[in-house]
Structure formats: C-alpha cells, structure tokens
Design an enzyme around this catalytic site. Structure first.
Site, mmCIF file in Angstrom:
data_model
loop_
_atom_site.group_PDB
_atom_site.id
_atom_site.type_symbol
_atom_site.label_atom_id
_atom_site.label_comp_id
_atom_site.label_asym_id
_atom_site.label_seq_id
_atom_site.Cartn_x
_atom_site.Cartn_y
_atom_site.Cartn_z
ATOM 1 N N SER A 156 0.852 -1.192 0.000
ATOM 2 C CA SER A 156 0.000 0.000 0.000
ATOM 3 C C SER A 156 0.886 1.239 0.000
ATOM 4 O O SER A 156 1.992 1.228 0.558
ATOM 5 C CB SER A 156 -0.890 0.022 1.251
ATOM 6 O OG SER A 156 -1.564 1.262 1.376
ATOM 7 N N TYR A 169 -2.274 -0.307 10.264
ATOM 8 C CA TYR A 169 -2.291 -0.669 8.846
ATOM 9 C C TYR A 169 -0.992 -0.225 8.180
ATOM 10 O O TYR A 169 -0.381 -0.975 7.415
ATOM 11 C CB TYR A 169 -3.489 -0.019 8.166
ATOM 12 C CG TYR A 169 -3.660 -0.406 6.714
ATOM 13 C CD1 TYR A 169 -4.254 -1.606 6.352
ATOM 14 C CD2 TYR A 169 -3.226 0.440 5.699
ATOM 15 C CE1 TYR A 169 -4.417 -1.963 5.025
ATOM 16 C CE2 TYR A 169 -3.377 0.099 4.361
ATOM 17 C CZ TYR A 169 -3.974 -1.107 4.034
ATOM 18 O OH TYR A 169 -4.125 -1.453 2.706
ATOM 19 N N LYS A 173 1.784 -2.655 6.288
ATOM 20 C CA LYS A 173 2.142 -2.533 4.878
ATOM 21 C C LYS A 173 3.588 -2.080 4.687
ATOM 22 O O LYS A 173 4.218 -2.424 3.677
ATOM 23 C CB LYS A 173 1.173 -1.584 4.175
ATOM 24 C CG LYS A 173 -0.254 -2.141 4.069
ATOM 25 C CD LYS A 173 -0.297 -3.464 3.308
ATOM 26 C CE LYS A 173 -1.714 -3.955 3.085
ATOM 27 N NZ LYS A 173 -1.777 -5.209 2.302
#
Length: 288
Positions: A156, A169, A173
C-alpha cells in the site's frame, strides 16, 4: 492495451494451464485477479475466509474457467497450518503453482499505539504474517519446480508515506514492502531460480476495505483496473507496481514519497507533511 498473448509471451508463468493461487480472493483486487487470470486460461485457487462470499466468488470464476480449473479453499492466512493446508491442496490439485498472489488484508483501525493490543496483533497477523506464511508455504516448492514463477505481495502507498489515521495498517504494509524487497533479492540470488517477487502498490481502489463506501467513489479505481495495470507492469519486469488512480497520477505519488524520505534526509519532524510548521513548505514543494 497489451494483449493476453503479449502478456503470456513475456511472462511464461502466466501461461495457459498454469496454476495461480490468490489469497483474499473473494472480493476486490483478489477476485478481479482471479477472473482476469481465468480468462487467460489459468487454473485458479481462490483462498479466503470461508462463507458465502468465497462460494459466490468460486462460482463466478468457474463460469469463466470451468469447474475443473477452479479450487476454492477456506483459509485464514494468519494461521500457518491453514496456509500450509492451502499449499497442499493447491499443489495436490494442479501439480505446480506458477503464481502466488499474497493479497489478503484487513483495514480495521485498532486505534492508538497503546490501545487494543489484540486488534493490533490480529491486523498484523493477517496483513504482514499472512504474506510471510504464504511465502514459506509456496516459495520452496515453486523454486524446486525449476519453472518460471511469480510471487506478488499486495502492499500500500500507506506503507511508504505512512499518513496519520491508521497506524497499525501503515506498520503492516511497511513490513510487507520491506519483506518483499528482501524476498526479491534472495530469489534472484538463489541458484537456478526462475521465480521473482513483486510489490503491488494499489492507489485509491474500491474494495471491501473502502471505508464507508457502498458505491465506487469517483476518485477510485476498480479492482479490474488495478489488475490490468499490474499485468502491464509485470511484462516490463517492474518490481514496484505503483498504481495511479483517478485522483493521483504517478508524479503526485512520487512527490509525496520524495517528501516522506526527505524527512530523514533533512532531519525534519516525523510525518512533517502533517506538521503545522511544514504546511507551507510542503505546499511549495508540491508545486515546484
């Protein structure tokens, strides 16, 4: 647009009759990849949490490839035994695996660094350790086959520019990015290796992770657009598959990433792009 024949000539791993394993395949980018590769004549193993979504996805892909060319496996990628079982079933059904797409991920925000330890661990177990488990289960056999192979891990942009909002998150990533870079290095130095690793970096994409959106926002790409871009990038041999979207073209992403690494080079405050003292310098940099 590049044709399937051109893709398969450049990428023998994606040849007709070869097998692809895709995690997070019941929706979003994973399902789009499964359908696209099925149209190219590949055999497809769809892995996701068991339930109606996985069943529906399997039926949709079977309608393209035929029942004999599709295998659906309920698997939680955070659990090593389930990923190992996925590998056993995939190799057992189709002999060899030429493409592994570690795509499963969740985006639920567990909160601040000192909150909700169990939710933090659950997110990292899926988003980061799920990728590691996939590589552990599949890479040795893919290498041993001596056949061309691809391992694609879904990262990401948030793992690169790490914007405020969902720290867990971002951490997961960022880990996927670093792990996949190292994996690519190791694979290209393995004797007789014909397997390569690649980092898929989607832009704003309408998937099951899109918060609060029941319809595709105008600025977002579809999963199908991401997959088409991914395939074109792979034919060029790209490691970093940096996808644009309808809001951000590559030059914008490049500037944001350059500013992020500049925080270290210039010894600016962490995440200076969002620091009040750097609002104007950042705006000037983006215009320059």
């Amino acid at each position: 647009m590049i044709t399937d024949a051109e893709i398969q000539t450049a990428l023998p791993a994606l040849g007709r009759g070869n097998a692809a394993v895709i995690t997070g395949a019941a929706s979003g980018i994973g399902l789009a990849a499964a359908k696209r590769l099925a149209l190219m004549g590949m055999k497809i193993v769809l892995a996701d949490i068991g339930g109606a979504r996985l069943d529906d996805a399997a039926r949709a892909v079977s309608a393209i490839a035929g029942d004999d060319a599709v295998l659906a496996v309920a698997a939680d990628v955070s659990k090593t035994d389930e990923v190992d079982r996925l590998a056993e079933r995939a190799f057992g059904a189709f002999g060899d695996v030429s493409l592994l797409m570690n795509n499963a991920g969740v985006g639920d925000n567990p909160g601040k660094p000192w909150e909700n330890r169990d939710a933090w661990k659950r997110l990292l177990d899926i988003n980061f350790w799920g990728v590691v488990h996939g590589v552990e289960a599949f890479a040795p056999r893919m290498l041993a086959s001596s056949r061309p192979g691809l391992i694609i891990n879904t990262g990401s942009k948030q793992g690169i520019t790490t914007p405020p909002g969902n720290l867990a998150y971002n951490v997961s990533k960022a880990g996927v990015k670093t792990f996949t870079e190292g994996l690519a290095h190791v694979l290209r130095n393995e004797p007789s290796s014909r397997v390569s690793a690649h980092l898929l970096i989607p832009g704003f994409t309408f998937t099951g992770l899109t918060e609060g959106a029941t319809e595709k926002p105008a600025g977002a790409w579809t999963g199908e657009q991401v997959v088409d871009f991914m395939l074109e990038s792979l034919t060029r041999g790209d490691f970093y598959i940096l996808c644009p979207d309808n809001e951000a073209a590559r030059p914008l992403d490049e500037k944001r990433m350059a500013w992020a690494i500049g925080d270290i080079i210039e010894n600016r405050p962490a995440l200076s792009r969002w620091h009040p003292d750097y609002k104007e310098p950042f705006a000037a940099f983006m215009k320059g």
